[in-house]
Design a protein around this motif. Structure first.
Motif, mmCIF file in Angstrom:
data_model
loop_
_atom_site.group_PDB
_atom_site.id
_atom_site.type_symbol
_atom_site.label_atom_id
_atom_site.label_comp_id
_atom_site.label_asym_id
_atom_site.label_seq_id
_atom_site.Cartn_x
_atom_site.Cartn_y
_atom_site.Cartn_z
ATOM 1 N N THR A 119 -8.368 0.281 -6.285
ATOM 2 C CA THR A 119 -8.223 -0.790 -4.900
ATOM 3 C C THR A 119 -8.705 -0.293 -3.767
ATOM 4 O O THR A 119 -8.638 -1.030 -2.821
ATOM 5 C CB THR A 119 -6.526 -1.282 -4.875
ATOM 6 N N PHE A 120 -9.282 0.902 -3.705
ATOM 7 C CA PHE A 120 -9.715 1.388 -2.460
ATOM 8 C C PHE A 120 -10.983 2.273 -2.794
ATOM 9 O O PHE A 120 -10.951 3.202 -3.401
ATOM 10 C CB PHE A 120 -8.396 2.279 -1.662
ATOM 11 N N THR A 121 -12.116 2.171 -2.024
ATOM 12 C CA THR A 121 -12.249 1.036 -1.267
ATOM 13 C C THR A 121 -13.156 -0.017 -1.517
ATOM 14 O O THR A 121 -13.631 -0.068 -2.711
ATOM 15 C CB THR A 121 -13.190 1.628 0.158
ATOM 16 N N ASP B 273 -2.621 0.635 -4.123
ATOM 17 C CA ASP B 273 -2.079 -0.593 -3.974
ATOM 18 C C ASP B 273 -1.148 -1.271 -5.259
ATOM 19 O O ASP B 273 -1.734 -1.287 -6.288
ATOM 20 C CB ASP B 273 -2.876 -1.649 -3.280
ATOM 21 N N ASP C 21 0.885 -1.026 -0.025
ATOM 22 C CA ASP C 21 -0.028 -0.063 0.023
ATOM 23 C C ASP C 21 0.813 1.227 -0.108
ATOM 24 O O ASP C 21 1.437 1.660 0.946
ATOM 25 C CB ASP C 21 -0.802 -0.078 1.295
ATOM 26 N N HIS D 127 -9.460 -2.448 1.831
ATOM 27 C CA HIS D 127 -8.746 -2.427 0.577
ATOM 28 C C HIS D 127 -9.258 -3.696 -0.302
ATOM 29 O O HIS D 127 -9.656 -4.725 0.301
ATOM 30 C CB HIS D 127 -7.335 -2.436 0.821
#
Length: 289
Positions: A229-231, A240, A197, A278
């Motif tokens: 990759t988030f959230t 990430d 990350d 993540h």
């Protein structure tokens, strides 16, 4: 009983043997098996959102190590990196369930890292600066490990979780220092991975430092779409990464976020929870390992 090449190779590695002791045809096949790498910020294995009834129940029943290991096992990883690791007891349990070696990288704060590998971990070092870790840097984690690969060539893996927040000043200092530490491996032409990350997007000065420093972003090389990759409920950011350098960077065949299964929240189900906030990033490398 039939046995897959991957399971055969894993059994040989676990026994401490070389695939060169098998027949030449099978040995060549096992050496050319893909290398599958996953980067995952696991949010201390508390589930997300942690307030959901079923997330709290899974934690209370001590199920999270099993749930995490089973979900990862579906993707047959060879190397896994955790940011925001839970207790060492949980990460060891995950490693055992996956049949992997395990090393923990202590945090400058409360966010240790973990590296799991199907291959033996020959050496590891936390914050490999050649001196004390500066108090303002690597307050999440950064560690270096050398994996013993079947080919005989080492694979250098940097496990990292950089400083969060909108201001990039600390991250830029972290990256410049890391690149300085990595120089000898770059100069030696070693295969290297940078997994974790990194808390920045691909449109930032931080990202440019990595690329200018010689790293290849596996998703930029072969991925499709935005790679967010988030959230885990509504992916909006790509923070990430699995990056590669040296000979292994020429063997990237796949890179994508794992948008399936327990890695995602079902927004239509108020009981649904994901393993983390993540989404894991997978990269696959072909050719001799």
């Amino acid at each position: 009983m039939n046995i897959s090449r991957r399971h055969f190779s894993a059994a040989i590695a676990a026994a401490g043997l070389s695939t060169t002791t098998t027949t030449p045809g099978f040995a060549d096949a096992t050496k050319s098996a893909p290398l599958r790498v996953i980067s995952y910020n696991v949010l201390v294995c508390r589930g997300w959102p942690k307030t959901r009834r079923l997330a709290k129940l899974a934690v209370k029943k001590g199920q999270m190590a099993d749930r995490l290991a089973l979900e990862l096992a579906l993707h047959e990883p060879d190397v896994v990196n955790f940011s925001e690791s839970p207790s060492e007891a949980i990460t060891q349990a995950v490693a055992e369930k996956l049949g992997m070696h395990h090393v923990r990288f202590p945090s400058g704060g409360n966010w240790p890292g973990t590296l799991l590998s199907r291959f033996p971990i020959a050496h590891s070092q936390n914050a490999p600066l050649g001196g004390p870790r500066p108090k303002d840097l690597y307050t999440r984690h950064w560690g270096r490990a050398e994996l013993q690969m079947p080919s005989g060539d080492p694979l250098i893996v940097h496990s990292a979780h950089l400083f969060p927040g909108a201001d990039p000043a600390v991250r830029l200092k972290e990256i410049r220092t890391m690149l300085g530490s990595m120089k000898s491996d770059f100069d030696a032409g070693r295969s290297m991975l940078l997994i974790g990350d990194l808390n920045h997007g691909p449109d930032t000065d931080e990202y440019k430092l990595w690329i200018d420093g010689g790293w290849i972003d596996t998703f930029a090389a072969v991925g499709q779409g935005e790679g967010l990759t988030f959230t885990a409920d509504n992916p909006r950011y790509r923070i990430d990464y699995v990056m590669a350098a040296g000979p292994i960077a020429q063997r990237i065949t796949e890179s994508r976020p794992l948008l399936e299964g327990a890695f995602r929240v079902d927004s239509q189900d108020p009981e649904s929870f994901a393993l983390s906030d993540h989404i894991p990033q997978l990269a696959v490398f072909g050719g001799k390992q």
